[in-house]
Design a protein around this motif. Sequence first.
Motif, PDB file in Angstrom:
ATOM      1  N   GLY A   8       0.791  -1.227   0.000  1.00 59.84           N
ATOM      2  CA  GLY A   8       0.000   0.000   0.000  1.00 59.84           C
ATOM      3  C   GLY A   8       0.818   1.268   0.000  1.00 59.84           C
ATOM      4  N   GLY A   9       2.144   1.147  -0.116  1.00 56.44           N
ATOM      5  CA  GLY A   9       2.982   2.335  -0.176  1.00 56.44           C
ATOM      6  C   GLY A   9       2.717   3.130  -1.439  1.00 56.44           C
ATOM      7  N   ASN A  10       2.970   4.425  -1.382  1.00 57.68           N
ATOM      8  CA  ASN A  10       2.738   5.330  -2.507  1.00 57.68           C
ATOM      9  C   ASN A  10       4.071   5.847  -3.038  1.00 57.68           C
ATOM     10  N   PHE A  11       4.052   6.333  -4.280  1.00 60.58           N
ATOM     11  CA  PHE A  11       5.296   6.682  -4.964  1.00 60.58           C
ATOM     12  C   PHE A  11       5.122   7.944  -5.791  1.00 60.58           C
ATOM     13  N   PHE A  12       6.183   8.755  -5.841  1.00 63.55           N
ATOM     14  CA  PHE A  12       6.251   9.817  -6.841  1.00 63.55           C
ATOM     15  C   PHE A  12       7.661   9.854  -7.408  1.00 63.55           C
ATOM     16  N   GLY A  13       7.760  10.136  -8.697  1.00 63.33           N
ATOM     17  CA  GLY A  13       9.047  10.193  -9.373  1.00 63.33           C
ATOM     18  C   GLY A  13       9.188  11.512 -10.106  1.00 63.33           C
ATOM     19  N   ILE A  14      10.387  12.068 -10.064  1.00 59.36           N
ATOM     20  CA  ILE A  14      10.640  13.359 -10.694  1.00 59.36           C
ATOM     21  C   ILE A  14      11.840  13.247 -11.626  1.00 59.36           C
ATOM     22  N   HIS A  15      11.662  13.745 -12.836  1.00 60.24           N
ATOM     23  CA  HIS A  15      12.670  13.831 -13.888  1.00 60.24           C
ATOM     24  C   HIS A  15      13.309  12.471 -14.163  1.00 60.24           C
ATOM     25  N   SER A  16      14.602  12.301 -13.894  1.00 57.54           N
ATOM     26  CA  SER A  16      15.279  11.070 -14.299  1.00 57.54           C
ATOM     27  C   SER A  16      15.000   9.892 -13.377  1.00 57.54           C
ATOM     28  N   ALA A  17      13.970  10.003 -12.545  1.00 61.95           N
ATOM     29  CA  ALA A  17      13.508   8.819 -11.815  1.00 61.95           C
ATOM     30  C   ALA A  17      13.152   7.708 -12.794  1.00 61.95           C
ATOM     31  N   SER A  18      12.784   8.073 -14.023  1.00 61.76           N
ATOM     32  CA  SER A  18      12.458   7.066 -15.040  1.00 61.76           C
ATOM     33  C   SER A  18      13.711   6.460 -15.668  1.00 61.76           C
ATOM     34  N   ALA A  19      14.890   6.979 -15.335  1.00 60.65           N
ATOM     35  CA  ALA A  19      16.159   6.435 -15.834  1.00 60.65           C
ATOM     36  C   ALA A  19      16.868   5.679 -14.716  1.00 60.65           C
ATOM     37  N   THR A  20      16.103   4.889 -13.986  1.00 58.71           N
ATOM     38  CA  THR A  20      16.575   4.248 -12.760  1.00 58.71           C
ATOM     39  C   THR A  20      16.101   2.798 -12.707  1.00 58.71           C
ATOM     40  N   LEU A  36      -0.138  11.783  -1.298  1.00 59.07           N
ATOM     41  CA  LEU A  36      -0.321  11.652   0.146  1.00 59.07           C
ATOM     42  C   LEU A  36      -1.791  11.545   0.543  1.00 59.07           C
ATOM     43  N   GLN A  37      -2.691  11.931  -0.330  1.00 59.97           N
ATOM     44  CA  GLN A  37      -4.113  11.827  -0.042  1.00 59.97           C
ATOM     45  C   GLN A  37      -4.685  10.469  -0.442  1.00 59.97           C
ATOM     46  N   SER A  38      -3.805   9.527  -0.724  1.00 63.83           N
ATOM     47  CA  SER A  38      -4.233   8.167  -1.032  1.00 63.83           C
ATOM     48  C   SER A  38      -4.943   7.547   0.163  1.00 63.83           C
ATOM     49  N   SER A  46      -9.753  11.921  -5.761  1.00 65.85           N
ATOM     50  CA  SER A  46      -9.298  12.951  -4.836  1.00 65.85           C
ATOM     51  C   SER A  46      -9.541  12.507  -3.418  1.00 65.85           C
ATOM     52  N   ALA A  47      -8.994  13.262  -2.477  1.00 67.61           N
ATOM     53  CA  ALA A  47      -9.176  12.931  -1.068  1.00 67.61           C
ATOM     54  C   ALA A  47     -10.613  13.146  -0.636  1.00 67.61           C
ATOM     55  N   LYS A  48     -11.394  13.844  -1.437  1.00 66.52           N
ATOM     56  CA  LYS A  48     -12.765  14.141  -1.064  1.00 66.52           C
ATOM     57  C   LYS A  48     -13.743  13.097  -1.576  1.00 66.52           C
ATOM     58  N   SER A  49     -13.244  12.077  -2.298  1.00 65.99           N
ATOM     59  CA  SER A  49     -14.141  11.128  -2.932  1.00 65.99           C
ATOM     60  C   SER A  49     -14.699  10.092  -1.975  1.00 65.99           C
ATOM     61  N   SER A  50     -14.064   9.900  -0.816  1.00 63.67           N
ATOM     62  CA  SER A  50     -14.593   8.963   0.161  1.00 63.67           C
ATOM     63  C   SER A  50     -14.131   9.357   1.541  1.00 63.67           C
ATOM     64  N   ALA A  51     -14.907   8.962   2.539  1.00 65.47           N
ATOM     65  CA  ALA A  51     -14.565   9.336   3.907  1.00 65.47           C
ATOM     66  C   ALA A  51     -13.233   8.749   4.330  1.00 65.47           C
ATOM     67  N   SER A  52     -12.901   7.566   3.798  1.00 66.91           N
ATOM     68  CA  SER A  52     -11.660   6.913   4.202  1.00 66.91           C
ATOM     69  C   SER A  52     -10.435   7.666   3.725  1.00 66.91           C
ATOM     70  N   GLN A  53     -10.614   8.591   2.756  1.00 67.21           N
ATOM     71  CA  GLN A  53      -9.475   9.319   2.231  1.00 67.21           C
ATOM     72  C   GLN A  53      -9.326  10.701   2.847  1.00 67.21           C
ATOM     73  N   GLN A  54     -10.212  11.081   3.763  1.00 68.47           N
ATOM     74  CA  GLN A  54     -10.116  12.392   4.369  1.00 68.47           C
ATOM     75  C   GLN A  54      -8.926  12.454   5.310  1.00 68.47           C
ATOM     76  N   LEU A  55      -8.129  13.506   5.196  1.00 74.20           N
ATOM     77  CA  LEU A  55      -7.015  13.680   6.107  1.00 74.20           C
ATOM     78  C   LEU A  55      -7.533  14.090   7.481  1.00 74.20           C
ATOM     79  N   PRO A  56      -6.886  13.622   8.557  1.00 78.47           N
ATOM     80  CA  PRO A  56      -7.285  14.059   9.891  1.00 78.47           C
ATOM     81  C   PRO A  56      -7.224  15.578  10.000  1.00 78.47           C
ATOM     82  N   LEU A  57      -8.118  16.146  10.802  1.00 80.49           N
ATOM     83  CA  LEU A  57      -8.205  17.596  10.935  1.00 80.49           C
ATOM     84  C   LEU A  57      -6.883  18.207  11.356  1.00 80.49           C
ATOM     85  N   ILE A  58      -6.153  17.511  12.226  1.00 85.47           N
ATOM     86  CA  ILE A  58      -4.903  18.075  12.740  1.00 85.47           C
ATOM     87  C   ILE A  58      -3.860  18.216  11.642  1.00 85.47           C
TER      88      ILE A  58
END
Length: 368
Positions: free
Chosen positions: A124-136, A297-299, A333-345
């Motif tokens: 369930g981990g999430n990922f983001f890649g920037i620029h030459s992350a695709s050359a890895t 991060l809103q996954s 989006s994070a608003k599409s389901s209650a389970s994806q809502q970020l805690p208020l804090i």
Amino acid sequence: MWTSTLALVASALLAAQAAAQPRILLYTKTAGFRHESIPIAIRTITSLGTGSLTLPSSAIDPSISALRWTTVNTEDETQFHNYTFLSQFDAIGFVSTTDQDPPLTGTVLDNQGMRNFARYIQQGGNFFGIHSASATLFGAPFYGRLVGAYFDYHPQIQNVTFKPLSSSHPSTSRWPADGIRIYEEVYNYRSDPRNLPSPANLLVTNASTYEDPRVNAQGFRNGTNGPSPLPTAWWRQGGLLDFNSSTDASVSGGGGANIQASGGPGRSWYTSLGHDSSTWQLDLFRGHIAGGIGWVLQSSTSTTAQTTNATSHSTSSSFTSSSMTSSSTTVPSAKSSASQQLPLIRVLPLTVLVSMLTLLLSSFATVL
């Protein structure tokens, strides 16, 4: 007495908010070409997370403008030997990482690190890649599927206009329809990320022509032409590591590293932009990065919420398949389901939280 009490409570609130913030791991090791923009990329992402770098509303999507995160940067590949270490992060980002090509001649992760990273994505981990992350990690096709496609080549760096293909995704919602002009490398890939079982949903493409001496500027290494527009940035959700018989050979199977992996219910976001340091000084590009990280991060998945019985070392080269299916073209989006809502804090500014608590305690003192 009340002053000291308020100070203690405020300190506790600060610690609580820091603990509640999402955590991201930035990996910036290079085994090939090293970009001079890596230091400013680290500073920018870290400052966006702490809120010390603020962007005008014209450059950042309102859905993530108040989101804060804690950034940990490393170039120590042995950190990936410890799955427990990886599992504390809500997302892992590869920023301008590079391998040597041909595969496995020089790589930023050894087999043990790659196995734990694949496991992280499957859990369930999430990922983001920037620029030459695709050359890895050319020798580990699971990673090619995760990022979407492997880098093939780019023509000489030049001024190119890039335009958004989606106005609903937070990483491109603030871009003007006619695009932004950047001194950039235009990436071409070895396969089409739209052909994965969980297809890439394109966010950015080139809006202006550019010089490319190659005969087939928008083709792929396997000799077939991909449909326009040329992929430049994209998002994917669910089935991040899946492949089938029709998947391009460059991102199929276990590769030289022999890591057989499928599934992955989280989110992946990639942009090929970010080569030059000057790009990282543009507010619209900073908003692009903040929107991509914020969306990831809103996954609804979070490694910090996993109850997996983690071990420090993973020795198996096979992984359990996920039942998550391919994503749709509607941006989740994070608003599409209650389970994806970020805690208020996580989303309320700290000053607001402190003010609310101070008012509450002051009222309590008055009553007493």
